[in-house]
Scaffold this motif. Structure first.
Motif, PDB file in Angstrom:
ATOM      1  N   PRO A 123       0.796  -1.240   0.000  1.00 11.52           N
ATOM      2  CA  PRO A 123       0.000   0.000   0.000  1.00 11.52           C
ATOM      3  C   PRO A 123       0.824   1.284   0.000  1.00 11.52           C
ATOM      4  CG  PRO A 123       0.160  -0.871   2.210  1.00 11.52           C
ATOM      5  CD  PRO A 123       0.897  -1.833   1.328  1.00 11.52           C
ATOM      6  N   ARG A 124       2.169   1.187   0.089  1.00 12.35           N
ATOM      7  CA  ARG A 124       2.991   2.397   0.206  1.00 12.35           C
ATOM      8  C   ARG A 124       3.972   2.550  -0.955  1.00 12.35           C
ATOM      9  NH1 ARG A 124      -0.703   4.140   2.786  1.00 12.35           N
ATOM     10  NH2 ARG A 124      -0.903   3.834   5.026  1.00 12.35           N
ATOM     11  N   ALA A 125       3.621   2.014  -2.110  1.00 14.50           N
ATOM     12  CA  ALA A 125       4.502   2.141  -3.266  1.00 14.50           C
ATOM     13  C   ALA A 125       4.700   3.597  -3.670  1.00 14.50           C
ATOM     14  CB  ALA A 125       3.949   1.342  -4.441  1.00 14.50           C
TER      15      ALA A 125
ATOM     16  N   GLY B 115       5.298  -1.987  11.831  1.00 12.34           N
ATOM     17  CA  GLY B 115       6.619  -1.550  11.403  1.00 12.34           C
ATOM     18  C   GLY B 115       6.578  -0.114  10.936  1.00 12.34           C
ATOM     19  N   GLY B 116       7.746   0.530  10.939  1.00 14.96           N
ATOM     20  CA  GLY B 116       7.821   1.936  10.566  1.00 14.96           C
ATOM     21  C   GLY B 116       8.278   2.183   9.145  1.00 14.96           C
ATOM     22  N   TYR B 117       8.894   1.182   8.511  1.00 13.78           N
ATOM     23  CA  TYR B 117       9.306   1.349   7.121  1.00 13.78           C
ATOM     24  C   TYR B 117       8.138   1.027   6.195  1.00 13.78           C
ATOM     25  CZ  TYR B 117      14.070   1.365   8.983  1.00 13.78           C
ATOM     26  OH  TYR B 117      15.210   1.660   9.690  1.00 13.78           O
ATOM     27  N   PRO B 118       8.074   1.667   5.036  1.00 19.81           N
ATOM     28  CA  PRO B 118       6.915   1.448   4.156  1.00 19.81           C
ATOM     29  C   PRO B 118       6.884   0.043   3.559  1.00 19.81           C
ATOM     30  CG  PRO B 118       8.556   2.845   3.086  1.00 19.81           C
ATOM     31  CD  PRO B 118       8.989   2.703   4.506  1.00 19.81           C
ATOM     32  N   VAL B 119       5.703  -0.550   3.569  1.00 20.67           N
ATOM     33  CA  VAL B 119       5.459  -1.811   2.868  1.00 20.67           C
ATOM     34  C   VAL B 119       4.980  -1.435   1.475  1.00 20.67           C
ATOM     35  CG1 VAL B 119       4.069  -3.902   2.780  1.00 20.67           C
ATOM     36  CG2 VAL B 119       4.946  -3.087   4.969  1.00 20.67           C
TER      37      VAL B 119
ATOM     38  N   ARG C 216       5.596   5.941  -1.948  1.00 20.78           N
ATOM     39  CA  ARG C 216       6.691   6.548  -1.216  1.00 20.78           C
ATOM     40  C   ARG C 216       8.036   6.295  -1.900  1.00 20.78           C
ATOM     41  NH1 ARG C 216       5.210   8.568   3.746  1.00 20.78           N
ATOM     42  NH2 ARG C 216       7.428   8.782   4.243  1.00 20.78           N
ATOM     43  N   LEU C 217       8.023   5.566  -3.006  1.00 25.70           N
ATOM     44  CA  LEU C 217       9.265   5.276  -3.718  1.00 25.70           C
ATOM     45  C   LEU C 217       9.472   6.273  -4.853  1.00 25.70           C
ATOM     46  CD1 LEU C 217       9.102   1.385  -4.003  1.00 25.70           C
ATOM     47  CD2 LEU C 217      10.122   2.775  -2.188  1.00 25.70           C
ATOM     48  N   VAL C 218      10.735   6.585  -5.129  1.00 25.00           N
ATOM     49  CA  VAL C 218      11.051   7.444  -6.268  1.00 25.00           C
ATOM     50  C   VAL C 218      10.623   6.768  -7.559  1.00 25.00           C
ATOM     51  CG1 VAL C 218      12.924   8.508  -7.574  1.00 25.00           C
ATOM     52  CG2 VAL C 218      12.960   8.567  -5.060  1.00 25.00           C
ATOM     53  N   ALA C 219      10.924   5.483  -7.658  1.00 29.47           N
ATOM     54  CA  ALA C 219      10.571   4.717  -8.860  1.00 29.47           C
ATOM     55  C   ALA C 219      10.101   3.338  -8.426  1.00 29.47           C
ATOM     56  CB  ALA C 219      11.761   4.606  -9.808  1.00 29.47           C
ATOM     57  N   PRO C 220       8.797   3.121  -8.284  1.00 23.14           N
ATOM     58  CA  PRO C 220       8.302   1.812  -7.841  1.00 23.14           C
ATOM     59  C   PRO C 220       8.804   0.650  -8.692  1.00 23.14           C
ATOM     60  CG  PRO C 220       6.540   3.427  -7.788  1.00 23.14           C
ATOM     61  CD  PRO C 220       7.708   4.099  -8.452  1.00 23.14           C
TER      62      PRO C 220
ATOM     63  N   GLU D  74      22.174  -2.155 -11.264  1.00 24.17           N
ATOM     64  CA  GLU D  74      20.857  -1.660 -10.876  1.00 24.17           C
ATOM     65  C   GLU D  74      20.931  -0.973  -9.513  1.00 24.17           C
ATOM     66  OE1 GLU D  74      18.228  -1.640 -12.666  1.00 24.17           O
ATOM     67  OE2 GLU D  74      18.707  -3.070 -14.264  1.00 24.17           O
ATOM     68  N   PRO D  75      20.199   0.121  -9.315  1.00 22.32           N
ATOM     69  CA  PRO D  75      20.215   0.804  -8.010  1.00 22.32           C
ATOM     70  C   PRO D  75      19.359   0.075  -6.982  1.00 22.32           C
ATOM     71  CG  PRO D  75      18.647   1.871  -9.462  1.00 22.32           C
ATOM     72  CD  PRO D  75      19.311   0.798 -10.283  1.00 22.32           C
ATOM     73  N   VAL D  76      19.591   0.419  -5.710  1.00 20.72           N
ATOM     74  CA  VAL D  76      18.672  -0.029  -4.673  1.00 20.72           C
ATOM     75  C   VAL D  76      17.386   0.784  -4.815  1.00 20.72           C
ATOM     76  CG1 VAL D  76      20.502  -0.738  -3.104  1.00 20.72           C
ATOM     77  CG2 VAL D  76      19.642   1.618  -3.006  1.00 20.72           C
ATOM     78  N   VAL D  77      16.395   0.495  -3.981  1.00 25.78           N
ATOM     79  CA  VAL D  77      15.094   1.169  -4.096  1.00 25.78           C
ATOM     80  C   VAL D  77      15.126   2.451  -3.268  1.00 25.78           C
ATOM     81  CG1 VAL D  77      12.618   0.916  -3.817  1.00 25.78           C
ATOM     82  CG2 VAL D  77      14.000  -1.082  -4.392  1.00 25.78           C
ATOM     83  N   ALA D  78      15.002   3.581  -3.929  1.00 29.20           N
ATOM     84  CA  ALA D  78      15.128   4.876  -3.254  1.00 29.20           C
ATOM     85  C   ALA D  78      13.773   5.390  -2.782  1.00 29.20           C
ATOM     86  CB  ALA D  78      15.764   5.894  -4.195  1.00 29.20           C
ATOM     87  N   HIS D  79      13.791   5.995  -1.575  1.00 29.92           N
ATOM     88  CA  HIS D  79      12.597   6.631  -1.026  1.00 29.92           C
ATOM     89  C   HIS D  79      12.463   8.060  -1.554  1.00 29.92           C
ATOM     90  CE1 HIS D  79      11.995   3.971   2.770  1.00 29.92           C
ATOM     91  NE2 HIS D  79      12.639   3.291   1.838  1.00 29.92           N
ATOM     92  N   ARG D  80      11.237   8.526  -1.662  1.00 27.35           N
ATOM     93  CA  ARG D  80      11.005   9.938  -1.913  1.00 27.35           C
ATOM     94  C   ARG D  80      11.312  10.724  -0.638  1.00 27.35           C
ATOM     95  NH1 ARG D  80       5.052  10.533  -3.633  1.00 27.35           N
ATOM     96  NH2 ARG D  80       5.698  12.706  -3.883  1.00 27.35           N
ATOM     97  N   ASP D  81      11.594  11.998  -0.799  1.00 28.87           N
ATOM     98  CA  ASP D  81      11.916  12.856   0.344  1.00 28.87           C
ATOM     99  C   ASP D  81      10.615  13.276   1.025  1.00 28.87           C
ATOM    100  OD1 ASP D  81      13.166  14.418   2.177  1.00 28.87           O
ATOM    101  OD2 ASP D  81      13.607  16.087   0.806  1.00 28.87           O
TER     102      ASP D  81
END
Length: 294
Positions: free
Chosen positions: A187-189, A264-268, A191-195, A224-231
């Motif tokens: 449900p928190r995709a 949990g506190g990190y986005p799923v 929050r990613l820069v690039a899902p 390939e990059p890791v999965v980056a969060h949006r600010d």
């Protein structure tokens, strides 16, 4: 054909051996994880091969090394990835019902590929239940402790009608060394820069994986990059589901297994489909993984 008052005496445990059933569903609001068998498909097959009720407790063996001596008589089966099963040192095969006599020792080696095997006995293992389950929860500490040499496992009475099928050929090892796991975003995709970065390229299973979750990193030669969060501001803690794919600030995904925390506190950002959950439970360090949108 389990004899009265039969019990197993644990002779070796390998890396980790625990008693597991279907777990403790319905207690998440109290902070209690479901726990239970990590690979429910293999667990169910082990019970079917000896004619047990679906919630009869089995022994979950992690990477082999388990053995136990029987006092009495019993009908047992071992399911999960292809492995070598022995009785008194003689190979008897897995994925079939095996009649054991008094004094015989059953042993399970590490699977050729995979992580967890399930040892069932007709009647189930009758260890003490806690909150309605005999499962060992490695996160909360509920249930019996992980098995140790000398532990005695009494055989219970949770058998049903005699099994119609007592042999089930194991699934063949996949031709590809890469395991593809199907996920659904949310449900928190957002929050990613690039899902799509989750499904782009391969990941490798980190050794710091267990019944709580499977951690994956990019292979050392990956571009390939890791999965980056949006600010965005840090999210509040919220409930996390079985099979949820959480993205910590490091950008390296964690897939939640049976003993996952309830919040949990990190986005799923995604959730494994039920058909992929048992595949995730069989991953070992070094396995390559790809995520595919279902």
């Amino acid at each position: 054909m389990t004899g009265p008052h039969a019990e197993f005496e644990v002779a070796s445990t390998g890396l980790l051996a625990t008693v597991q059933d279907l777990g403790r569903p319905g207690h998440a609001h109290l902070g209690v994880p479901r726990s239970g068998a990590a690979d429910l498909e293999s667990f169910a097959l082990a019970n079917r091969l000896v004619g047990n009720l679906e919630d009869a407790a089995c022994v979950e063996v992690t990477l082999g090394g388990f053995s136990a001596r029987l006092h009495g008589t019993a009908l047992v089966a071992v399911a999960g990835p292809t492995t070598v099963v022995r009785v008194d040192g003689r190979e008897v095969g897995s994925h079939s019902a095996i009649a054991l006599k008094n004094g015989q020792t059953l042993s399970v080696t590490a699977p050729r590929r995979g992580c967890r095997n399930y040892v069932s006995v007709r009647g189930g293992f009758a260890v003490a239940a806690e909150l309605g389950s005999r499962s060992t929860d490695t996160l909360s500490g509920l249930g019996p402790a992980p098995l140790a040499v000398g532990d005695e496992l009494p055989v219970g009475t949770l058998s049903s009608t005699w099994p119609a099928v007592m042999l089930a050929p194991p699934a063949p090892c996949p031709a590809s060394p890469t395991v593809t796991l199907t996920v659904r975003l949310g449900p928190r995709a957002d929050r990613l820069v690039a899902p799509d970065s989750l499904t782009d390229g391969a990941w490798v299973v980190n050794p710091a994986s267990n019944r709580i979750g499977v951690r994956v990193d990019r292979p050392t030669d990956s571009t390939e990059p890791v999965v980056a969060h949006r600010d965005l501001p840090e999210p509040a803690s919220e409930g996390v589901p079985l099979g949820g794919v959480q993205i910590p600030s490091s950008g390296q995904p964690v897939m939640f297994l049976a003993d996952h925390p309830v919040t949990g506190g990190y986005p799923v950002v995604a959730v494994l489909t039920p058909s992929s959950l048992h595949l995730a439970a069989q991953l070992v360090a070094g396995d390559l993984v790809r995520f595919d949108l279902g």
